[in-house]
Scaffold this active site. Structure first.
Site, PDB file in Angstrom:
ATOM      1  N   GLU A 102       0.830  -1.203   0.000  1.00 27.48           N
ATOM      2  CA  GLU A 102       0.000   0.000   0.000  1.00 27.48           C
ATOM      3  C   GLU A 102       0.869   1.260   0.000  1.00 27.48           C
ATOM      4  OE1 GLU A 102      -3.481   1.952   2.886  1.00 27.48           O
ATOM      5  OE2 GLU A 102      -2.232   0.301   3.614  1.00 27.48           O
ATOM      6  N   LYS A 124      -9.243   2.068  -2.298  1.00 27.25           N
ATOM      7  CA  LYS A 124      -9.458   1.475  -0.979  1.00 27.25           C
ATOM      8  C   LYS A 124     -10.834   1.853  -0.449  1.00 27.25           C
ATOM      9  CE  LYS A 124      -7.049   1.165   3.517  1.00 27.25           C
ATOM     10  NZ  LYS A 124      -5.847   1.623   4.245  1.00 27.25           N
ATOM     11  N   CYS A 164      -5.274  -3.285   2.519  1.00 27.08           N
ATOM     12  CA  CYS A 164      -5.092  -3.221   3.976  1.00 27.08           C
ATOM     13  C   CYS A 164      -6.399  -3.343   4.747  1.00 27.08           C
ATOM     14  CB  CYS A 164      -4.317  -1.956   4.363  1.00 27.08           C
ATOM     15  SG  CYS A 164      -3.373  -2.148   5.902  1.00 27.08           S
TER      16      CYS A 164
END
Length: 561
Positions: A53, A130, A166
């Site tokens: 990330e 994300k 994540c």
């Protein structure tokens, strides 16, 4: 790394690029990415390389993301990476400016995504935003990013790959929707910072996602230190709820797997040992010291070596992180320093091969007392004179740091910092506090662990340093126990109040003495002003003094009301 075996027929080889980056240095980070792509091509014959990330910016980039010039640098480096990956596929974390971004300089960029950019044969073919933006603890992503809303599945040579980033993997929906969209394998790009017990939590969560989706998960994590955060790497592959491949902890690495169109995975290479307990914490602390000193351009470190347990542990950590040749220890005795302390400090330096200097604080201390004597006439000595000694040491150490370009490490632990058993501009002076989040009892445990793993003839920390009763040695016959409860008890209260947000009633119900609990919790709250002025230190717990504990300095909160 030796060349890998040829890719199995019908499979796509995916490389896991566990890299260390520097926040803000997009050009150097892109250089590292391009170098890693070349290695994956030449050594592994990989078709796909997956990076963590926000690899391009480093994590967390914080308010750099508010700068248009910084985002423009990121855009330019993505183009460089695409050109270098002319025959490969690359999936890399980077901020992405959405079309129509018209925010003004200094405004929160509402049209900015925390993205995974998918490059195939030199072209950007997809991106994923994300979806779960963490805004707790050390995370502040809602300040910068717009939440993604759609799953992303890309097909590379017949293999459908779903993408998450994540925090997405800690929720069920993003992975489930990727699987529903046709993914047979899920890639998750991570900048997941270390704290104790985090590894088991990750493995449990990822295994749960594997069971829910039926898809193997390739978990790629950032590695290296960034201010108070340490990223531990430990990238892995989970298949049928079992971890089938592990990359090492706290070091860069390049792993690989072969993935088939139906989602089958063949793992390759060594599955590394992951440290636990004291070994894990010790590894995190050395990694944090190494990267903080090197990434900030210092030539080595200096520290005051008192002969006590805290400075002895910090010296050992510094030597293991940077090498003895890059460490300078300074003894600074006063009239209250015991011969034992001087002897033990000298013994440790001799055994570890560390240069040692001795600077008595007596002349400066006496001059300060003389200067203040007209104003202090008739007043008894108290903590003021004790603090003068600590501040004298701080001045001398900072002068050495300035003159020789060495980072000054402070040696205070979490237990002391919590209750203010430390001196502003004295033993708190410095650039970095390696054991700031390490409670006193863990300091002892780490020292004992390191001594059992000695690399030379002698243990690095003299046994007497570990066994003797702790003392600040700022007055005659001083002991920590004169001012503080036993450290076993103190650490229990600090953990309960700071890390677990327990009330006084909770702690008393658990068997702790109410009077001591009230005294210690009051000290913790009163000393926020000191901690706000302390140097950063390495986070190893769920709740460290720093990014993830933001208490007001001026506050009327009374937990015992």
């Amino acid at each position: 790394m030796t060349s890998a075996n040829p890719t199995e027929a019908g499979a796509v080889r995916i490389a896991l690029a566990q890299v260390s980056t520097q926040v803000g240095n997009c050009i150097a980070n892109a250089d590292r990415v391009i170098e890693t792509i070349a290695r994956a091509r030449q050594e592994l014959q990989a078709r796909v390389v997956v990076f963590p990330e926000l690899t391009l910016t480093g994590y967390p980039p914080e308010d750099l993301l508010l700068r248009h010039d910084f985002l423009a640098q990121c855009d330019a480096q993505i183009e460089r990476i695409a050109a270098a990956a002319h025959d490969m596929a690359v999936i890399i974390g980077a901020p992405r400016r959405m079309n129509g971004d018209t925010h003004q300089p200094g405004d929160a960029p509402a049209a900015l995504e925390n993205a995974a950019i998918v490059i195939d044969r030199g072209q950007i073919v997809a991106h994923y935003a994300k979806r779960a933006l963490p805004n707790y603890g050390v995370f502040d992503e809602k300040r910068y990013f717009k939440k993604g809303r759609e799953a992303c599945v890309v097909e590379i040579d017949g293999v459908p790959l779903g993408i998450t980033i994540c925090e997405d993997i800690w929720e069920s929906r993003p992975a489930e929707e990727a699987a529903a969209a046709g993914a047979k394998v899920i890639l998750t790009l991570n900048a997941s910072p270390y704290h104790r017990h985090k590894t088991d939590e990750r493995a449990r969560v990822v295994s749960q996602r594997v069971r829910e989706t039926g898809c193997p998960i390739i978990y790629v994590n950032l590695v290296g230190g960034q201010d108070e955060l340490v990223f531990d790497g430990r990238s892995f592959v989970a298949d049928h709820s079992q971890i089938v491949s592990k990359l090492p902890a706290f070091k860069e690495s390049l792993g690989w797997v072969d993935v088939f169109p139906d989602g089958r995975i063949t793992a390759h290479g060594e599955s590394h040992h992951w440290p636990h307990g004291e070994e894990e914490v010790y590894s995190a602390l050395t990694a944090g010291i190494r990267d903080y000193v090197r990434k900030n351009g210092f030539h080595g470190i200096v520290l005051g070596l008192s002969g006590g347990i805290d400075s002895a542990l910090v010296l050992t950590l510094a030597v293991d992180a940077l090498g003895a040749e890059n460490v300078l220890a300074v003894r600074m005795p006063s009239r209250y320093t015991s011969p034992m302390s001087l002897t033990d400090a000298a013994e440790q330096c001799a055994h570890m091969g560390v240069a040692m200097e001795t600077l008595s604080i007596e002349p400066v201390f006496n001059e300060l007392k003389s200067s203040l004597s007209p104003l202090f006439a008739g007043l008894a000595e108290d903590a003021t004179e004790e603090n003068l000694q600590a501040r004298t040491r701080g001045v001398l150490l900072m002068a050495l740091s300035n003159k020789f370009g060495r980072m000054l490490l402070t040696t205070g632990n979490k237990s002391e910092l919590a209750v203010g058993y430390a001196t502003l501009y004295g033993d708190m002076a410095g650039g970095f506090a390696p054991i700031k989040d390490v409670p006193k009892m863990l300091v002892y445990a780490l020292a004992r662990w390191r001594n059992t793993h000695k690399t030379g003839e002698h243990p690095p920390i003299p046994t007497r340093v570990i066994e003797r009763e702790p003392s600040a040695e700022l007055r005659a016959d001083q002991r920590d126990a004169d001012s503080l409860p036993p450290y076993e008890l103190l650490d229990r209260i600090i953990t309960a109040f700071v890390e677990e947000d327990q009330s006084i009633e909770d702690m008393v119900a658990a068997g702790l003495d109410e009077a001591i609990v009230r005294r210690i919790t009051r000290l913790i709250l009163l000393n926020e002003y000191k901690r706000r002025q302390a140097p950063p230190g390495i986070r190893i717990s769920r709740r460290a003094f720093g990014r993830d504990r933001r208490y007001p300095i001026t506050s009327g909160f009374n937990p015992g009301a």
